[in-house]
Design a protein around this motif. Structure first.
Motif: not given
Length: 175
Positions: A30-38, A169-175
């Motif tokens: 139940g943890v989030g949202p995630w800020f993802y940098i590919e 919006n559990p995964i949010r992309t960072f660039s």
């Protein structure tokens, strides 16, 4: 509370599949949202004092005051992440302590006999980080991270987004 480094601010998990790890943390924990940098861009990165062209993805989320970091190394460049995976491990690899006096804490650790396993910089001089070679068993690597610049503001933003997160919006992309 560490009398040397202060409070643990982040637990870092080295994983083989970051997308599956985020899904687990979202659906099971139940943890989030995630800020993802590919594709994390480092200014520089060294492993045991030698330049290394490590490629990695990271995802960050908060559970209360504790930030959770997921790291997937995307190549075979030398790093403590690769060492951890090559030893057959996956999961908690490090605890991170944050500071606005990075150089002071770095010098203190070296003065106490700590040795740097790997270190680097992201986003300029105030984006330094170092992992000390302290692993007596899995999960005990010590990282220090400079939060005196943009990184500190980003971490505060991520924590704020976790407060009252409703699951959207559990995964949010960072660039």
């Amino acid at each position: 509370m560490s009398r040397i480094f202060g409070k643990v601010c982040q637990n870092g998990y080295v994983v083989r599949d970051i997308e599956a790890a985020m899904k687990h943390w979202i659906e099971v924990m139940g943890v989030g949202p995630w800020f993802y940098i590919e594709d994390v861009k480092t200014d520089w990165f060294t492993y045991r004092g030698v330049a290394s062209d490590v490629k990695m993805s990271i995802a960050l989320a908060n559970s209360g005051d504790l930030q959770i970091e997921l790291i997937q190394q995307r190549n075979d460049a030398p790093s403590m992440y690769k060492d951890f995976l090559d030893a057959g491990r996956e999961g908690l690899q490090h605890m991170s302590y944050w500071t606005e006096d990075y150089q002071g804490l770095y010098d203190k650790a070296l003065g106490l006999g700590y040795t740097v396993g790997h270190e680097g910089q992201i986003g300029g001089e105030k984006g330094r980080f170092a992992y000390f070679d302290t692993e007596a068993h899995p999960g005990t690597v010590v990282e220090i991270s400079d939060i005196s610049g943009a990184k500190g503001k980003t971490f505060a933003y991520i924590r704020k987004q976790a407060e009252g997160w409703d699951g959207t919006n559990p995964i949010r992309t960072f660039s």
